[in-house]
Design a protein around this motif. Structure first.
Motif, PDB file in Angstrom:
ATOM      1  N   GLY A   1       0.885  -1.082   0.042  1.00 33.68           N
ATOM      2  CA  GLY A   1      -0.059  -0.016  -0.196  1.00 33.68           C
ATOM      3  C   GLY A   1       0.804   1.161   0.172  1.00 33.68           C
ATOM      4  O   GLY A   1       2.164   0.978  -0.105  1.00 33.68           O
ATOM      5  N   TRP A   2       0.299   2.274   0.092  1.00 34.33           N
ATOM      6  CA  TRP A   2       1.030   3.476  -0.284  1.00 34.33           C
ATOM      7  C   TRP A   2       1.919   3.730   1.264  1.00 34.33           C
ATOM      8  O   TRP A   2       2.827   4.276   1.130  1.00 34.33           O
ATOM      9  N   VAL A   3       1.293   3.320   2.414  1.00 29.02           N
ATOM     10  CA  VAL A   3       2.417   3.447   3.601  1.00 29.02           C
ATOM     11  C   VAL A   3       3.826   2.619   3.563  1.00 29.02           C
ATOM     12  O   VAL A   3       4.828   2.976   3.639  1.00 29.02           O
ATOM     13  N   SER A   4       3.394   1.379   2.949  1.00 26.53           N
ATOM     14  CA  SER A   4       4.692   0.498   2.807  1.00 26.53           C
ATOM     15  C   SER A   4       5.363   1.152   1.650  1.00 26.53           C
ATOM     16  O   SER A   4       6.710   1.063   2.126  1.00 26.53           O
ATOM     17  N   ASN A   5       5.111   1.482   0.663  1.00 20.80           N
ATOM     18  CA  ASN A   5       5.776   2.062  -0.366  1.00 20.80           C
ATOM     19  C   ASN A   5       6.570   3.434   0.053  1.00 20.80           C
ATOM     20  O   ASN A   5       7.686   3.565  -0.220  1.00 20.80           O
ATOM     21  N   LEU A   6       5.853   4.242   0.994  1.00 19.95           N
ATOM     22  CA  LEU A   6       6.730   5.371   1.456  1.00 19.95           C
ATOM     23  C   LEU A   6       7.808   5.146   2.415  1.00 19.95           C
ATOM     24  O   LEU A   6       8.845   5.712   2.348  1.00 19.95           O
ATOM     25  N   LEU A   7       7.407   4.025   3.188  1.00 22.80           N
ATOM     26  CA  LEU A   7       8.379   3.711   4.447  1.00 22.80           C
ATOM     27  C   LEU A   7       9.796   3.058   3.337  1.00 22.80           C
ATOM     28  O   LEU A   7      10.791   3.264   3.960  1.00 22.80           O
ATOM     29  N   LEU A   8       9.447   2.110   2.652  1.00 25.78           N
ATOM     30  CA  LEU A   8      10.340   1.404   1.949  1.00 25.78           C
ATOM     31  C   LEU A   8      11.277   2.425   0.990  1.00 25.78           C
ATOM     32  O   LEU A   8      12.390   2.149   0.866  1.00 25.78           O
ATOM     33  N   GLY A   9      10.455   3.433   0.261  1.00 32.29           N
ATOM     34  CA  GLY A   9      11.342   4.220  -0.383  1.00 32.29           C
ATOM     35  C   GLY A   9      12.059   5.196   0.445  1.00 32.29           C
ATOM     36  O   GLY A   9      13.333   5.563  -0.032  1.00 32.29           O
ATOM     37  N   ALA A  10      11.683   5.563   1.636  1.00 34.33           N
ATOM     38  CA  ALA A  10      12.360   6.307   2.425  1.00 34.33           C
ATOM     39  C   ALA A  10      13.697   5.439   3.047  1.00 34.33           C
ATOM     40  O   ALA A  10      14.885   5.821   3.111  1.00 34.33           O
ATOM     41  N   ALA A  11      13.508   4.286   3.141  1.00 34.68           N
ATOM     42  CA  ALA A  11      14.703   3.570   3.554  1.00 34.68           C
ATOM     43  C   ALA A  11      15.558   3.387   2.993  1.00 34.68           C
ATOM     44  O   ALA A  11      16.806   3.567   2.808  1.00 34.68           O
ATOM     45  N   ALA A  12      15.334   2.974   1.361  1.00 36.97           N
ATOM     46  CA  ALA A  12      16.132   3.144   0.089  1.00 36.97           C
ATOM     47  C   ALA A  12      16.890   4.405  -0.002  1.00 36.97           C
ATOM     48  O   ALA A  12      18.191   4.014  -0.067  1.00 36.97           O
ATOM     49  N   LEU A  13      16.272   5.479   0.149  1.00 40.48           N
ATOM     50  CA  LEU A  13      16.941   6.661  -0.109  1.00 40.48           C
ATOM     51  C   LEU A  13      17.976   6.867   1.160  1.00 40.48           C
ATOM     52  O   LEU A  13      19.203   7.277   0.904  1.00 40.48           O
ATOM     53  N   LEU A  14      17.521   6.831   2.310  1.00 37.12           N
ATOM     54  CA  LEU A  14      18.481   6.780   3.675  1.00 37.12           C
ATOM     55  C   LEU A  14      19.561   5.911   3.427  1.00 37.12           C
ATOM     56  O   LEU A  14      20.791   6.372   3.421  1.00 37.12           O
ATOM     57  N   PHE A  15      19.445   4.640   3.182  1.00 34.43           N
ATOM     58  CA  PHE A  15      20.745   3.816   3.102  1.00 34.43           C
ATOM     59  C   PHE A  15      21.524   4.268   1.792  1.00 34.43           C
ATOM     60  O   PHE A  15      22.662   4.032   1.915  1.00 34.43           O
ATOM     61  N   ALA A  16      20.858   4.681   0.788  1.00 37.93           N
ATOM     62  CA  ALA A  16      21.810   5.167  -0.356  1.00 37.93           C
ATOM     63  C   ALA A  16      22.813   6.307   0.149  1.00 37.93           C
ATOM     64  O   ALA A  16      23.840   6.330  -0.151  1.00 37.93           O
ATOM     65  N   VAL A  17      22.052   7.324   0.838  1.00 41.10           N
ATOM     66  CA  VAL A  17      22.910   8.331   1.424  1.00 41.10           C
ATOM     67  C   VAL A  17      23.894   7.980   2.512  1.00 41.10           C
ATOM     68  O   VAL A  17      25.245   8.536   2.404  1.00 41.10           O
ATOM     69  N   LEU A  18      23.574   7.022   3.115  1.00 36.97           N
ATOM     70  CA  LEU A  18      24.536   6.505   4.190  1.00 36.97           C
ATOM     71  C   LEU A  18      25.663   5.614   3.383  1.00 36.97           C
ATOM     72  O   LEU A  18      26.951   5.869   3.771  1.00 36.97           O
TER      73      LEU A  18
END
Length: 419
Positions: free
Chosen positions: A393-410
């Motif tokens: 759903g949109w919540v899961s996509n939002l959280l996983l997208g944020a995780a992907a972006l966060l870990f890419a920055v790290l």
């Protein structure tokens, strides 16, 4: 092993695979990073620890939902992605290169982390010998024991961590009103990288991908176990968040006010042991070092067992025998070969007097897997490979997208630090 879904009341008694995944991801180095954040910024970054726990819940829930809704492993999912030739595609090739290099570096790191507190407790002890002994004991446990024994040992070690880490936070007496001020998101000057590290670093490793394999080992198969999995996952990462908050309290109350600086890496916990001995006596310091050891050893045996299962599944796919359970199980030749790879070749690295390259390599490698996991989960859980009712759903996509972006920055931060 449970083979039928649990009633809502019994689900709480079945918690296990999530605790295994969460405990494996919380290593001694993560505890040091949290301590340093607390010692530099007090309670200001408490909110980041909570956000980090929510991100990990979303990632592990995605792994569990994929496994239970499709009846397929994470490696089944990766091998189904396009872009490659034969049995290799871009995802399986990435995993193959990563797991071999990372395993060699991590083996030495895990053995050292397990040895440091024991060496501090035993005057004159040789860290190298204790590290090698830790690796061999961990190897023996996962080589000869089944999942049931492994889960019980992990639960016992988490209990030791809980008593020592949370008990230590209570001993240093947190300032509760000031603690609650940290729930409001703020970024003190110079805290940007610490914030990212606190959100992304604690409780997150390649073993998050092993969560689905531990669900299967527990006997949870099929969508009917979804509710049990979600309780298991949320409780496990709530415990992880409690560990992080407890160490932040210790850093804020014991070190921030006194202006005490810790060494970087696992050795920073030895510094804290000396501070505790001066402040509260040798008994408290000894109990803390035992908790420090438990944090290191849970990570060691969790990786030996969980990543061994991942590698066995990879090998089964590469040899065209993915449908044979004996080829991809814990006692399969491939799983055992990877356990040996984690144990013996890395022992050579223990003899480096100042393994700076080892530490840097581990930091870089550790940051490169989580963007891969988050990104591939978004792909798989939004595709026809997942039954419609279990897609994101949109919540899961939002959280996983944020995780992907966060870990890419790290990951970018770690690579720039290397260069």
């Amino acid at each position: 092993m449970e083979t039928t879904p649990a009633s809502p009341r019994r689900r709480w008694s079945l918690i296990g695979p999530g605790l295994v995944a969460a405990a494996t991801g919380v290593g001694a180095g993560d505890l040091v990073a949290t301590l340093v954040a607390g010692s530099r910024f007090g309670y200001a970054l408490l909110w980041a620890a909570i956000v980090g726990a929510i991100v990990k819940v979303a990632l592990a829930e995605g792994v569990g939902r994929w496994t239970l809704s499709t009846g397929r492993t994470m490696f089944d999912g990766w091998s189904s992605l396009p872009g490659g030739a034969g049995r290799l595609n871009w995802a399986t090739l990435y995993f193959a290169i990563y797991v071999v290099i990372w395993g060699f570096v991590y083996g030495a790191t895990a053995m050292t982390a397990s040895a440091l507190p024991l060496a501090a407790l035993i005057p004159g002890a040789d860290i190298k010998l204790i590290g090698m002994a830790s690796g061999l004991i961990g190897l023996g446990l996962v080589w000869f024991g089944g999942y049931g024994l492994f889960e019980k040992v992990m639960a016992g070690l988490v209990g030791v961590m809980f008593v020592t880490v949370v008990g230590l936070a209570l001993i240093v007496a947190p300032d509760v009103p000031r603690l609650f001020t940290g729930l409001w998101p703020t970024l003190p000057e110079g805290s940007g990288f610490y914030t990212l590290g606190l959100i992304g670093g604690v409780g997150g490793t390649i073993t998050m991908a092993a969560y689905g394999y531990w669900l299967n080992a527990k006997g949870w198969r099929g969508p009917e176990w979804m509710g049990t999995m979600r309780i298991d996952n949320r409780v496990a990462y709530a415990v992880t968040a409690l560990f992080v908050i407890a160490m932040l309290v210790v850093g804020a109350e014991l070190l921030f006010a006194a202006g005490v600086a810790l060494q970087s890496g696992d050795r920073g916990l030895l510094d804290l042991g000396e501070v505790l001995a001066d402040r509260f006596g040798r008994g408290v310091a000894t109990l803390f070092l035992i908790g420090f050891w438990a944090a290191g050893f849970t990570s060691l045996i969790g990786v030996w067992q969980g990543v061994g299962l991942l590698f066995a599944d990879f090998w089964a796919h590469m040899t065209g025998r993915a449908g044979e359970e004996a080829v991809r199980g814990q006692k399969s030749p491939a799983a055992r070969a990877y356990m040996l790879w984690l144990t013996f070749p890395p022992m050579a690295l223990l003899f480096l007097e100042r393994p700076f390259a080892l530490i840097v390599a581990y930091g870089v490698l550790g940051s490169l897997f989580m963007p891969f996991l988050a990104g591939t989960l978004i792909w798989l859980l939004n595709s026809p490979r997942t039954p419609p009712e279990w897609r994101n759903g949109w919540v899961s996509n939002l959280l996983l997208g944020a995780a992907a972006l966060l870990f890419a920055v790290l990951a970018e931060r770690e690579i720039l630090g290397l260069l």
